[in-house]
Enzyme design. Structure first.
Site, PDB file in Angstrom:
ATOM      1  N   LYS A 176       0.816  -1.219   0.000  1.00  7.96           N
ATOM      2  CA  LYS A 176       0.000   0.000   0.000  1.00  7.96           C
ATOM      3  C   LYS A 176       0.849   1.269   0.000  1.00  7.96           C
ATOM      4  CE  LYS A 176      -3.993  -0.370   2.522  1.00  7.96           C
ATOM      5  NZ  LYS A 176      -4.674  -0.579   3.795  1.00  7.96           N
ATOM      6  N   VAL A 232      -4.128  -3.674  -2.699  1.00  2.00           N
ATOM      7  CA  VAL A 232      -4.818  -4.880  -3.163  1.00  2.00           C
ATOM      8  C   VAL A 232      -6.285  -4.773  -2.745  1.00  2.00           C
ATOM      9  CG1 VAL A 232      -4.942  -7.395  -2.893  1.00  2.00           C
ATOM     10  CG2 VAL A 232      -2.711  -6.238  -2.854  1.00  2.00           C
ATOM     11  N   GLU A 242       1.446  -1.942  26.379  1.00  2.00           N
ATOM     12  CA  GLU A 242       2.601  -1.200  25.839  1.00  2.00           C
ATOM     13  C   GLU A 242       2.210   0.249  25.516  1.00  2.00           C
ATOM     14  OE1 GLU A 242       4.412  -3.477  22.604  1.00  2.00           O
ATOM     15  OE2 GLU A 242       5.742  -4.385  24.086  1.00  2.00           O
TER      16      GLU A 242
HETATM   17  P1  FAD Z   1       2.297  -6.317   9.084  1.00  2.00           P
HETATM   18  O1  FAD Z   1       3.637  -6.210   9.679  1.00  2.00           O
HETATM   19  O2  FAD Z   1       1.175  -5.604   9.744  1.00  2.00           O
HETATM   20  O3  FAD Z   1       2.388  -5.849   7.556  1.00  2.00           O
HETATM   21  C1  FAD Z   1       1.312  -5.877   6.668  1.00  2.00           C
HETATM   22  C2  FAD Z   1       1.685  -5.017   5.456  1.00  2.00           C
HETATM   23  O4  FAD Z   1       0.672  -5.153   4.455  1.00  2.00           O
HETATM   24  C3  FAD Z   1       1.787  -3.524   5.781  1.00  2.00           C
HETATM   25  O5  FAD Z   1       2.950  -2.997   5.188  1.00  2.00           O
HETATM   26  C4  FAD Z   1       0.537  -2.922   5.118  1.00  2.00           C
HETATM   27  O6  FAD Z   1       0.717  -1.591   4.680  1.00  2.00           O
HETATM   28  C5  FAD Z   1       0.331  -3.866   3.941  1.00  2.00           C
HETATM   29  N1  FAD Z   1      -1.055  -3.935   3.483  1.00  2.00           N
HETATM   30  C6  FAD Z   1      -2.155  -4.144   4.244  1.00  2.00           C
HETATM   31  N2  FAD Z   1      -3.248  -4.177   3.478  1.00  2.00           N
HETATM   32  C7  FAD Z   1      -2.852  -3.964   2.198  1.00  2.00           C
HETATM   33  C8  FAD Z   1      -3.526  -3.897   0.944  1.00  2.00           C
HETATM   34  N3  FAD Z   1      -4.840  -4.069   0.856  1.00  2.00           N
HETATM   35  N4  FAD Z   1      -2.799  -3.667  -0.159  1.00  2.00           N
HETATM   36  C9  FAD Z   1      -1.456  -3.514  -0.098  1.00  2.00           C
HETATM   37  N5  FAD Z   1      -0.758  -3.575   1.053  1.00  2.00           N
HETATM   38  C10 FAD Z   1      -1.444  -3.803   2.186  1.00  2.00           C
HETATM   39  N6  FAD Z   1       4.799  -9.034  17.818  1.00  2.00           N
HETATM   40  C11 FAD Z   1       5.956  -9.503  18.345  1.00  2.00           C
HETATM   41  O7  FAD Z   1       6.377 -10.619  18.012  1.00  2.00           O
HETATM   42  N7  FAD Z   1       6.682  -8.759  19.242  1.00  2.00           N
HETATM   43  C12 FAD Z   1       6.317  -7.524  19.629  1.00  2.00           C
HETATM   44  O8  FAD Z   1       6.996  -6.875  20.437  1.00  2.00           O
HETATM   45  C13 FAD Z   1       5.104  -6.990  19.088  1.00  2.00           C
HETATM   46  N8  FAD Z   1       4.715  -5.743  19.419  1.00  2.00           N
HETATM   47  C14 FAD Z   1       3.577  -5.218  18.850  1.00  2.00           C
HETATM   48  C15 FAD Z   1       3.215  -3.922  19.178  1.00  2.00           C
HETATM   49  C16 FAD Z   1       2.077  -3.362  18.631  1.00  2.00           C
HETATM   50  C17 FAD Z   1       1.696  -1.945  18.993  1.00  2.00           C
HETATM   51  C18 FAD Z   1       1.274  -4.126  17.732  1.00  2.00           C
HETATM   52  C19 FAD Z   1       0.029  -3.515  17.145  1.00  2.00           C
HETATM   53  C20 FAD Z   1       1.622  -5.419  17.405  1.00  2.00           C
HETATM   54  C21 FAD Z   1       2.785  -5.979  17.946  1.00  2.00           C
HETATM   55  N9  FAD Z   1       3.197  -7.293  17.625  1.00  2.00           N
HETATM   56  C22 FAD Z   1       4.356  -7.798  18.159  1.00  2.00           C
HETATM   57  C23 FAD Z   1       2.444  -8.079  16.626  1.00  2.00           C
HETATM   58  C24 FAD Z   1       3.108  -7.906  15.248  1.00  2.00           C
HETATM   59  O9  FAD Z   1       3.309  -6.536  14.978  1.00  2.00           O
HETATM   60  C25 FAD Z   1       2.298  -8.541  14.120  1.00  2.00           C
HETATM   61  O10 FAD Z   1       2.063  -9.892  14.443  1.00  2.00           O
HETATM   62  C26 FAD Z   1       3.091  -8.437  12.804  1.00  2.00           C
HETATM   63  O11 FAD Z   1       3.205  -7.097  12.416  1.00  2.00           O
HETATM   64  C27 FAD Z   1       2.442  -9.257  11.695  1.00  2.00           C
HETATM   65  O12 FAD Z   1       3.248  -9.175  10.550  1.00  2.00           O
HETATM   66  P2  FAD Z   1       2.598  -9.218   9.106  1.00  2.00           P
HETATM   67  O13 FAD Z   1       3.716  -9.277   8.125  1.00  2.00           O
HETATM   68  O14 FAD Z   1       1.550 -10.256   9.038  1.00  2.00           O
HETATM   69  O15 FAD Z   1       1.816  -7.827   8.971  1.00  2.00           O
HETATM   70  P1  NAD Z   2      -4.977  -9.466  22.382  1.00  3.79           P
HETATM   71  O1  NAD Z   2      -6.105 -10.207  21.764  1.00  3.79           O
HETATM   72  O2  NAD Z   2      -3.767 -10.215  22.765  1.00  3.79           O
HETATM   73  O3  NAD Z   2      -5.489  -8.680  23.675  1.00  3.79           O
HETATM   74  C1  NAD Z   2      -6.707  -7.992  23.672  1.00  3.79           C
HETATM   75  C2  NAD Z   2      -7.192  -7.769  25.102  1.00  3.79           C
HETATM   76  O4  NAD Z   2      -8.400  -7.022  25.051  1.00  3.79           O
HETATM   77  C3  NAD Z   2      -7.491  -9.076  25.825  1.00  3.79           C
HETATM   78  O5  NAD Z   2      -6.855  -9.046  27.082  1.00  3.79           O
HETATM   79  C4  NAD Z   2      -9.015  -9.092  25.920  1.00  3.79           C
HETATM   80  O6  NAD Z   2      -9.476  -9.735  27.102  1.00  3.79           O
HETATM   81  C5  NAD Z   2      -9.347  -7.601  25.944  1.00  3.79           C
HETATM   82  N1  NAD Z   2     -10.708  -7.304  25.462  1.00  3.79           N
HETATM   83  C6  NAD Z   2     -11.351  -7.855  24.399  1.00  3.79           C
HETATM   84  N2  NAD Z   2     -12.591  -7.325  24.265  1.00  3.79           N
HETATM   85  C7  NAD Z   2     -12.728  -6.410  25.260  1.00  3.79           C
HETATM   86  C8  NAD Z   2     -13.785  -5.524  25.645  1.00  3.79           C
HETATM   87  N3  NAD Z   2     -14.951  -5.484  24.979  1.00  3.79           N
HETATM   88  N4  NAD Z   2     -13.586  -4.720  26.699  1.00  3.79           N
HETATM   89  C9  NAD Z   2     -12.411  -4.728  27.384  1.00  3.79           C
HETATM   90  N5  NAD Z   2     -11.384  -5.553  27.070  1.00  3.79           N
HETATM   91  C10 NAD Z   2     -11.528  -6.382  26.017  1.00  3.79           C
HETATM   92  O7  NAD Z   2      -4.628  -8.283  21.333  1.00  3.79           O
HETATM   93  P2  NAD Z   2      -3.345  -7.342  21.252  1.00  3.79           P
HETATM   94  O8  NAD Z   2      -2.898  -6.930  22.593  1.00  3.79           O
HETATM   95  O9  NAD Z   2      -3.690  -6.317  20.257  1.00  3.79           O
HETATM   96  O10 NAD Z   2      -2.235  -8.302  20.631  1.00  3.79           O
HETATM   97  C11 NAD Z   2      -2.377  -8.799  19.294  1.00  3.79           C
HETATM   98  C12 NAD Z   2      -1.226  -9.726  18.985  1.00  3.79           C
HETATM   99  O11 NAD Z   2      -0.012  -8.996  18.918  1.00  3.79           O
HETATM  100  C13 NAD Z   2      -1.029 -10.807  20.042  1.00  3.79           C
HETATM  101  O12 NAD Z   2      -0.650 -11.982  19.419  1.00  3.79           O
HETATM  102  C14 NAD Z   2       0.113 -10.278  20.870  1.00  3.79           C
HETATM  103  O13 NAD Z   2       0.874 -11.321  21.452  1.00  3.79           O
HETATM  104  C15 NAD Z   2       0.922  -9.518  19.843  1.00  3.79           C
HETATM  105  N6  NAD Z   2       1.656  -8.423  20.495  1.00  3.79           N
HETATM  106  C16 NAD Z   2       2.840  -8.745  21.081  1.00  3.79           C
HETATM  107  C17 NAD Z   2       3.538  -7.763  21.744  1.00  3.79           C
HETATM  108  C18 NAD Z   2       4.853  -8.123  22.394  1.00  3.79           C
HETATM  109  O14 NAD Z   2       5.300  -9.264  22.239  1.00  3.79           O
HETATM  110  N7  NAD Z   2       5.499  -7.214  23.088  1.00  3.79           N
HETATM  111  C19 NAD Z   2       3.048  -6.457  21.814  1.00  3.79           C
HETATM  112  C20 NAD Z   2       1.824  -6.158  21.214  1.00  3.79           C
HETATM  113  C21 NAD Z   2       1.128  -7.181  20.554  1.00  3.79           C
END
Ligand code: FAD
Ligand code: NAD
Length: 405
Positions: free
Chosen positions: A38, A81, A171
């Site tokens: 995208k 896409v 976080e």
């Molecule tokens: P993404 O990394 O989300 O990439 C998807 C890509 O597809 C993006 O570049 C997007 O622009 C593109 N895209 C989407 N739709 C379209 C479209 N229609 N057309 C073209 N391009 C498109 N996981 C960990 O293991 N450790 C962590 O510490 C951790 N911290 C996190 C913190 C936060 C705040 C969040 C939200 C998530 C975290 N996660 C963490 C989870 C992790 O970020 C996701 O599991 C991971 O990004 C998934 O990778 P992906 O390649 O599937 O998608």
């Molecule tokens: P999650 O599904 O892990 O957590 C969502 C939380 O929201 C749950 O605790 C759930 O009980 C709560 N919830 C759901 N509905 C609710 C409602 N109506 N009212 C109040 N609370 C509600 O989702 P996430 O935290 O976005 O994580 C998504 C994925 O990304 C996970 O796999 C996680 O492990 C990963 N992640 C990892 C890290 C890291 O490793 N540092 C950081 C961010 C995300």
């Protein structure tokens, strides 16, 4: 002979790792590789809570896609896409352009899951990509800048609500807790005017994580002024705030800033393909191929891999997405070269670290519990490792986090 067309959708963790490995394994005469994303940049999704809170500039969290790939081997298309025709083996783009494929890798990542809760899509923010993150930061800054200009302050104007105390919610709320005192100072607002509330439906924050580490995290955050409402379900979001319920009692909490961080699903494009899915996540085969879709591999948050030991899906994480990329690339290469012996994907999980701001964290790594500065340093090592795998030492030096203590 016609070269096979390999198309990768999404330049997140899964898509970039797949592309980098494909370009290493396949010569220009062996395949045509196309990457479609995208934006013309890749972003570190795992840093979006910092960008959203305004504790990290968005440019630190993104890098140009063409800086990560070999342009002699991969054609990059900045496009969106809109659909995939599995039968005709075509990807459809926003401008109706159609891209044919022989092998397709779907790596389109996650979208916010609102579980059909009324008003969330309209009135809550979500931490989904660089643009939604920038919007949250701008909204926070604007709200603080506006406050002292109003004779009559709307109720809940300075109440920040974070929905969900999963890893994303914790976080993000930790970054907010660190930023708010600075915003208060900058805009001459007494700190006790601002409320930061984290609402979690489960009986604990970070459900399923180590109880001792959860207690540490909650205590640290409460010390910084975060109020936890545990066992409390968000039922509705309105322009005035949220309606929550606990023990059959409902309550309205007024707020102009509701950030929904309570769950994710795969990309909605998955639903359009007709491939069997659960909340837009596809249960892939051991070789990461999608069932019933010839030549289609799925990696990252659009895929669902079952952990044989627990019989539950692995949580969607960057760690898993980054490990799937090389396996998908290897298997596509094998098929192109006429082989049949495909690699089985088996995640090698090192642990989990959850940041609590830039200088604190909790985690379990190689089975060892960590908290405080050692966990925080480990989180930065994990973040830096991802940069190194994506862009080598150059990207690590440019964007890495080196303020360990
Ligand atoms: P993404 O990394 O989300 O990439 C998807 C890509 O597809 C993006 O570049 C997007 O622009 C593109 N895209 C989407 N739709 C379209 C479209 N229609 N057309 C073209 N391009 C498109 N996981 C960990 O293991 N450790 C962590 O510490 C951790 N911290 C996190 C913190 C936060 C705040 C969040 C939200 C998530 C975290 N996660 C963490 C989870 C992790 O970020 C996701 O599991 C991971 O990004 C998934 O990778 P992906 O390649 O599937 O998608
Ligand atoms: P999650 O599904 O892990 O957590 C969502 C939380 O929201 C749950 O605790 C759930 O009980 C709560 N919830 C759901 N509905 C609710 C409602 N109506 N009212 C109040 N609370 C509600 O989702 P996430 O935290 O976005 O994580 C998504 C994925 O990304 C996970 O796999 C996680 O492990 C990963 N992640 C990892 C890290 C890291 O490793 N540092 C950081 C961010 C995300």
């Amino acid at each position: 002979m016609k070269k096979p067309k390999v198309v990768v959708l999404g330049a997140g963790y899964g898509g970039i790792m797949t592309t980098i490995h494909l370009q290493k394994q396949l010569g220009v005469n062996e395949a045509e590789i196309t990457l479609i994303n995208k934006n013309d940049y890749h972003y570190e999704t795992t840093w979006l809570h910092e960008v959203s809170a305004g504790t990290l500039h968005h440019d630190r969290a993104r890098v140009s896609v063409t800086d990560l790939i070999n342009k002699n081997k991969v054609t990059f298309m900045k496009d969106t896409v809109t659909d995939i025709n599995i039968e005709q083996k075509k990807v459809i783009l926003k401008n109706n352009q159609e891209i044919e494929y022989d092998y397709l890798v779907i790596a389109l990542g996650y979208e916010s899951e609102t579980f059909g809760i009324k008003g969330l899509k309209e009135h809550a923010f979500s931490i989904s990509n660089i643009n939604t993150a920038r919007q949250i930061r701008e909204h926070l800054d604007y709200t603080f800048a506006t406050y002292n200009n109003l004779e009559e302050k709307p109720e809940g104007m300075m109440t920040i609500i974070v929905g969900g105390a999963g890893f994303t919610g914790i976080e993000f709320v930790a970054e907010i807790a660190n930023r708010v005192p600075k915003l208060c100072k900058e805009f001459d607002i007494p700190r006790d005017t601002v409320r930061i509330i984290c609402v979690e439906a489960a009986p604990t924050a970070l459900p399923g994580f180590d109880p001792q580490l959860i207690e540490y995290a909650v205590t640290q955050l409460e010390r910084k002024g975060v109020e936890f409402k545990i066992g409390t379900m968000i039922k509705e979001c309105t322009p005035e705030g949220i309606i929550v319920s606990k023990d059959d009692q409902t309550e309205e909490i007024k707020s102009k800033t509701v950030v929904w961080a309570a769950g994710v699903r795969g990309s909605h494009i998955i639903e359009k393909t007709g491939i069997e899915n659960n909340r837009c996540r596809v249960k892939v085969g051991p070789d990461l191929r999608a069932p019933g879709a010839e030549g289609v591999f799925i990696v990252g948050d659009c895929s669902l891999v079952i952990n044989d030991e627990t019989d539950k899906p692995y949580p969607p994480t960057a760690q898993v997405a980054m490990q799937q990329g090389p396996v998908a690339a290897k298997n596509i290469t094998t098929l192109i070269k006429g082989g049949t012996d495909l690699q089985t994907f088996k995640p090698d999980l090192k642990g989990t670290v959850c940041s609590l701001g830039h200088d604190d964290a909790i985690g379990v790594v190689f089975g060892r519990k960590l908290f405080g500065t050692s966990a925080s340093a480990m989180k930065k090592v994990v973040d830096n490792r991802a940069l190194f795998l994506e862009g080598g030492p150059g990207l690590l030096l440019k964007k890495g986090k080196f303020n360990f203590f």
